[in-house]
Design a protein around this motif. Structure first.
Motif, PDB file in Angstrom:
ATOM      1  N   THR A   1      -1.857   5.736  -5.685  1.00 49.91           N
ATOM      2  CA  THR A   1      -1.052   5.864  -4.481  1.00 49.91           C
ATOM      3  C   THR A   1      -1.841   6.584  -3.408  1.00 49.91           C
ATOM      4  O   THR A   1      -2.414   7.643  -3.657  1.00 49.91           O
ATOM      5  CB  THR A   1       0.246   6.640  -4.763  1.00 49.91           C
ATOM      6  OG1 THR A   1       0.979   5.963  -5.794  1.00 49.91           O
ATOM      7  CG2 THR A   1       1.117   6.714  -3.513  1.00 49.91           C
ATOM      8  N   MET A   2      -1.889   6.007  -2.218  1.00 49.48           N
ATOM      9  CA  MET A   2      -2.559   6.659  -1.100  1.00 49.48           C
ATOM     10  C   MET A   2      -1.649   7.697  -0.482  1.00 49.48           C
ATOM     11  O   MET A   2      -0.431   7.514  -0.416  1.00 49.48           O
ATOM     12  CB  MET A   2      -2.916   5.628  -0.021  1.00 49.48           C
ATOM     13  CG  MET A   2      -4.024   4.683  -0.357  1.00 49.48           C
ATOM     14  SD  MET A   2      -4.447   3.697   1.111  1.00 49.48           S
ATOM     15  CE  MET A   2      -5.511   2.459   0.356  1.00 49.48           C
ATOM     16  N   SER A   3      -2.256   8.778   0.004  1.00 46.53           N
ATOM     17  CA  SER A   3      -1.494   9.708   0.818  1.00 46.53           C
ATOM     18  C   SER A   3      -1.199   9.044   2.165  1.00 46.53           C
ATOM     19  O   SER A   3      -1.820   8.026   2.519  1.00 46.53           O
ATOM     20  CB  SER A   3      -2.302  10.993   1.046  1.00 46.53           C
ATOM     21  OG  SER A   3      -3.415  10.727   1.888  1.00 46.53           O
ATOM     22  N   THR A   4      -0.279   9.602   2.904  1.00 49.36           N
ATOM     23  CA  THR A   4       0.049   9.037   4.213  1.00 49.36           C
ATOM     24  C   THR A   4      -1.173   9.014   5.116  1.00 49.36           C
ATOM     25  O   THR A   4      -1.430   8.029   5.813  1.00 49.36           O
ATOM     26  CB  THR A   4       1.179   9.831   4.878  1.00 49.36           C
ATOM     27  OG1 THR A   4       2.356   9.717   4.074  1.00 49.36           O
ATOM     28  CG2 THR A   4       1.486   9.298   6.274  1.00 49.36           C
ATOM     29  N   MET A   5      -1.980  10.077   5.103  1.00 51.53           N
ATOM     30  CA  MET A   5      -3.163  10.131   5.950  1.00 51.53           C
ATOM     31  C   MET A   5      -4.202   9.090   5.522  1.00 51.53           C
ATOM     32  O   MET A   5      -4.841   8.454   6.360  1.00 51.53           O
ATOM     33  CB  MET A   5      -3.768  11.540   5.921  1.00 51.53           C
ATOM     34  CG  MET A   5      -2.878  12.604   6.525  1.00 51.53           C
ATOM     35  SD  MET A   5      -2.502  12.280   8.272  1.00 51.53           S
ATOM     36  CE  MET A   5      -4.049  12.801   9.034  1.00 51.53           C
ATOM     37  N   GLU A   6      -4.375   8.905   4.215  1.00 49.91           N
ATOM     38  CA  GLU A   6      -5.294   7.874   3.739  1.00 49.91           C
ATOM     39  C   GLU A   6      -4.813   6.494   4.153  1.00 49.91           C
ATOM     40  O   GLU A   6      -5.611   5.627   4.541  1.00 49.91           O
ATOM     41  CB  GLU A   6      -5.432   7.949   2.222  1.00 49.91           C
ATOM     42  CG  GLU A   6      -6.216   9.159   1.722  1.00 49.91           C
ATOM     43  CD  GLU A   6      -6.176   9.299   0.219  1.00 49.91           C
ATOM     44  OE1 GLU A   6      -7.057   9.989  -0.327  1.00 49.91           O
ATOM     45  OE2 GLU A   6      -5.253   8.738  -0.426  1.00 49.91           O
ATOM     46  N   LEU A   7      -3.514   6.286   4.082  1.00 56.56           N
ATOM     47  CA  LEU A   7      -2.951   4.998   4.456  1.00 56.56           C
ATOM     48  C   LEU A   7      -3.109   4.739   5.947  1.00 56.56           C
ATOM     49  O   LEU A   7      -3.415   3.615   6.367  1.00 56.56           O
ATOM     50  CB  LEU A   7      -1.468   4.954   4.057  1.00 56.56           C
ATOM     51  CG  LEU A   7      -0.725   3.620   4.161  1.00 56.56           C
ATOM     52  CD1 LEU A   7      -1.545   2.481   3.595  1.00 56.56           C
ATOM     53  CD2 LEU A   7       0.612   3.720   3.440  1.00 56.56           C
ATOM     54  N   LEU A   8      -2.940   5.780   6.762  1.00 56.14           N
ATOM     55  CA  LEU A   8      -3.148   5.637   8.199  1.00 56.14           C
ATOM     56  C   LEU A   8      -4.609   5.288   8.500  1.00 56.14           C
ATOM     57  O   LEU A   8      -4.888   4.416   9.336  1.00 56.14           O
ATOM     58  CB  LEU A   8      -2.759   6.928   8.922  1.00 56.14           C
ATOM     59  CG  LEU A   8      -1.257   7.201   9.070  1.00 56.14           C
ATOM     60  CD1 LEU A   8      -1.023   8.615   9.596  1.00 56.14           C
ATOM     61  CD2 LEU A   8      -0.622   6.180  10.006  1.00 56.14           C
ATOM     62  N   SER A   9      -5.540   5.949   7.833  1.00 59.84           N
ATOM     63  CA  SER A   9      -6.963   5.644   8.029  1.00 59.84           C
ATOM     64  C   SER A   9      -7.282   4.211   7.630  1.00 59.84           C
ATOM     65  O   SER A   9      -8.029   3.510   8.312  1.00 59.84           O
ATOM     66  CB  SER A   9      -7.839   6.598   7.210  1.00 59.84           C
ATOM     67  OG  SER A   9      -7.877   7.869   7.774  1.00 59.84           O
TER      68      SER A   9
ATOM     69  N   LEU B   1       0.825  -1.204   0.000  1.00 60.21           N
ATOM     70  CA  LEU B   1       0.000   0.000   0.000  1.00 60.21           C
ATOM     71  C   LEU B   1       0.859   1.254   0.000  1.00 60.21           C
ATOM     72  O   LEU B   1       0.528   2.252  -0.640  1.00 60.21           O
ATOM     73  CB  LEU B   1      -0.921   0.001   1.231  1.00 60.21           C
ATOM     74  CG  LEU B   1      -2.072  -0.999   1.216  1.00 60.21           C
ATOM     75  CD1 LEU B   1      -2.770  -1.022   2.573  1.00 60.21           C
ATOM     76  CD2 LEU B   1      -3.076  -0.660   0.114  1.00 60.21           C
ATOM     77  N   ALA B   2       1.964   1.215   0.733  1.00 55.85           N
ATOM     78  CA  ALA B   2       2.833   2.390   0.840  1.00 55.85           C
ATOM     79  C   ALA B   2       3.538   2.689  -0.481  1.00 55.85           C
ATOM     80  O   ALA B   2       3.701   3.850  -0.858  1.00 55.85           O
ATOM     81  CB  ALA B   2       3.861   2.173   1.947  1.00 55.85           C
ATOM     82  N   VAL B   3       3.931   1.653  -1.203  1.00 53.09           N
ATOM     83  CA  VAL B   3       4.646   1.846  -2.463  1.00 53.09           C
ATOM     84  C   VAL B   3       3.696   2.293  -3.562  1.00 53.09           C
ATOM     85  O   VAL B   3       4.032   3.139  -4.398  1.00 53.09           O
ATOM     86  CB  VAL B   3       5.380   0.540  -2.863  1.00 53.09           C
ATOM     87  CG1 VAL B   3       5.943   0.659  -4.266  1.00 53.09           C
ATOM     88  CG2 VAL B   3       6.485   0.229  -1.865  1.00 53.09           C
ATOM     89  N   GLY B   4       2.465   1.748  -3.561  1.00 48.22           N
ATOM     90  CA  GLY B   4       1.467   2.166  -4.544  1.00 48.22           C
ATOM     91  C   GLY B   4       1.703   1.561  -5.907  1.00 48.22           C
ATOM     92  O   GLY B   4       2.608   0.767  -6.133  1.00 48.22           O
ATOM     93  N   HIS B   5       0.852   1.968  -6.837  1.00 45.58           N
ATOM     94  CA  HIS B   5       0.886   1.410  -8.196  1.00 45.58           C
ATOM     95  C   HIS B   5       0.690   2.518  -9.218  1.00 45.58           C
ATOM     96  O   HIS B   5      -0.309   2.584  -9.921  1.00 45.58           O
ATOM     97  CB  HIS B   5      -0.191   0.334  -8.358  1.00 45.58           C
ATOM     98  CG  HIS B   5      -0.019  -0.826  -7.439  1.00 45.58           C
ATOM     99  ND1 HIS B   5       0.741  -1.924  -7.746  1.00 45.58           N
ATOM    100  CD2 HIS B   5      -0.482  -1.025  -6.186  1.00 45.58           C
ATOM    101  CE1 HIS B   5       0.721  -2.778  -6.739  1.00 45.58           C
ATOM    102  NE2 HIS B   5      -0.017  -2.254  -5.778  1.00 45.58           N
ATOM    103  N   GLY B   6       1.615   3.424  -9.285  1.00 46.38           N
ATOM    104  CA  GLY B   6       1.512   4.516 -10.244  1.00 46.38           C
ATOM    105  C   GLY B   6       0.898   5.750  -9.610  1.00 46.38           C
ATOM    106  O   GLY B   6       0.316   5.712  -8.534  1.00 46.38           O
ATOM    107  N   GLN B   7       0.990   6.852 -10.265  1.00 49.32           N
ATOM    108  CA  GLN B   7       0.601   8.135  -9.698  1.00 49.32           C
ATOM    109  C   GLN B   7      -0.865   8.181  -9.279  1.00 49.32           C
ATOM    110  O   GLN B   7      -1.215   8.781  -8.265  1.00 49.32           O
ATOM    111  CB  GLN B   7       0.881   9.254 -10.714  1.00 49.32           C
ATOM    112  CG  GLN B   7       0.667  10.657 -10.149  1.00 49.32           C
ATOM    113  CD  GLN B   7       1.074  11.736 -11.125  1.00 49.32           C
ATOM    114  OE1 GLN B   7       1.467  11.441 -12.256  1.00 49.32           O
ATOM    115  NE2 GLN B   7       0.995  12.982 -10.702  1.00 49.32           N
TER     116      GLN B   7
END
Length: 413
Positions: A231-239, A222-228
């Motif tokens: 990709t989740m923002s840090t806050m989205e990833l924390l949620s 999730l942190a690395v993402g899959h292209g522009q």
């Protein structure tokens, strides 16, 4: 219909058996007492609404003054963060759920859950091996709580040495979902806030580390993402991480605990499961119908006036969908108050339906199947110490807070 039925459903004294109240509620399939939520209690209406794009999960669409006594009851323990996809509508919901599903399940990660079977079995075996005195077992504290947290740590990639800290945060945030009328609200708020902040800081550090050195765990992907655009923002990833921890953990605890309680109340079925482990698959499906871990979905809001069962529900109103009532609807299920793992028609509402159907369903099912199979196989002559057991305060995430049992011994693995 008596006007106070919603208060009765929320009243702790009815927590052990709310089903007669649901039966009363179904006599008025769309119930509204004048200033509270519109309550939907029959199977077909609930199923239809779960797939209706006019129904919103976002709090901002609730009209000012729309009464909802369960405001905040579904909080995943992450109020300092932006809403998780559980509380969002399309297209944002779809974007975040799609990204979260990419490292979790098909088509991109088809083996994620299945590959956890070995670790699941090892964890269950270890917990049962360490139950201690067979005459004094609390299945919640000693098994049903630690099991799913351990699995979520594994899924997210939390280092083993940090699991103990993670357990403490999870327990604190889970407890914050339950109302305790006699507790000091300021002290509870501070304890919850501190745990939330500590968990957030820990996860933020872990995410930063995974971005630099990604592994095979879900948080790394999730942190690395899959292209522009993926990709989740840090806050989205924390949620999202907080959602996976709290929502997934709590429902699985209740599923396993309600399952053992139901089996101990139905010793013939317990014996059948011990003799035929393959029964676990349909048994868990019937359990999700009979004693669903999520009893109702509050805080749903129509985006336009909608008609349900001949009643017009105004735009912006608060709505409750009583999943557990729909699961016991005699117009949908024959002998609905009977627990029958051999039931043929089992399209239950226990994991929701539509775009907000339970994200972690494949893992929750597998955890419950394995847990119940191994507990019934290894516990010799298990018996309830008290029935009904003490329940959690929460009317939404309903389950025993403790399940004290005694048995004649624990068979070796």
């Amino acid at each position: 219909m008596k006007q106070g039925i919603l208060s009765d459903i929320l009243d702790y004294s009815n927590r052990a058996n709310p089903y007669p109240l649901y039966a009363e509620l179904r006599k008025t399939p769309v119930f509204h007492d004048g200033d509270g939520p519109y309550v939907i209690s029959t199977y077909h209406h609930i199923q239809s609404l779960l797939h209706d794009p006019r129904l919103s999960s976002e709090a901002r669409n609730l009209a000012a003054g729309a009464g909802d006594p369960l405001a905040g009851a579904e909080d995943e323990g992450a109020s300092a963060l932006p809403p998780s996809f559980l509380k969002l509508d399309p297209p944002e919901h779809d974007r975040l759920r799609r990204m979260t599903n990419r490292p979790f399940g098909p088509p991109h990660s088809p083996h994620r859950v299945d590959d956890m079977r070995g670790f699941l079995h090892t964890t269950v075996t270890g917990l049962i091996d360490n139950l201690g005195d067979p005459e004094r077992i609390d299945l919640v504290d000693q098994f049903a709580y630690p099991f799913p947290v351990t699995m979520i740590c594994r899924l997210l990639g939390v280092p083993r040495e940090d699991e103990a800290r993670f357990h403490v945060w999870a327990d604190t945030l889970a407890a914050s979902l339950d109302p305790y009328p006699g507790a000091d609200p300021k002290e509870r708020e501070k304890t919850t806030h501190d745990a939330r902040m500590e968990l957030g800081m820990y996860l933020a550090g872990l995410i930063e580390e995974r971005r630099k050195n990604p592994g095979e765990d879900m948080l790394s992907q999730l942190a690395v993402g899959h292209g522009q655009d993926e990709t989740m923002s840090t806050m989205e990833l924390l949620s999202t991480a907080a959602l996976l921890l709290i929502a997934g953990h709590e429902t699985t605890v209740n599923l396993i605990t309600n399952g053992m309680l139901t089996l101990l109340r139905n010793p013939d079925v317990l014996r059948q499961l011990r003799e035929t482990p393959d029964l676990a698959v349909p048994l868990v499906e019937e359990l999700l119908r009979f004693e669903p871990p999520v009893q109702l979905l509050p805080q749903r809001t129509p985006l336009a006036d909608i008609e349900v069962g001949g009643v017009t529900i105004p735009k912006g109103s608060s709505m409750w969908l009583i999943l557990a009532s729909g699961n016991r609807d005699p117009d949908r299920f024959e002998n609905p108050d009977r627990f029958d793992p051999y039931r043929k028609d089992i399209q239950h509402l226990g994991l929701g339906s539509g775009i907000h159907s339970c994200f972690g369903a494949p893992l929750a099912r597998l955890e419950a199947q394995l847990a119940l199979t191994e507990l019934t196989r290894r516990l010799e002559n298990p018996r309830l110490v008290e029935d009904p057991p003490p329940y959690r305060q929460n009317a939404v995430l309903r389950g025993p807070r403790h399940l004290r049992i005694t048995c004649d011994g624990v068979r070796p693995s």
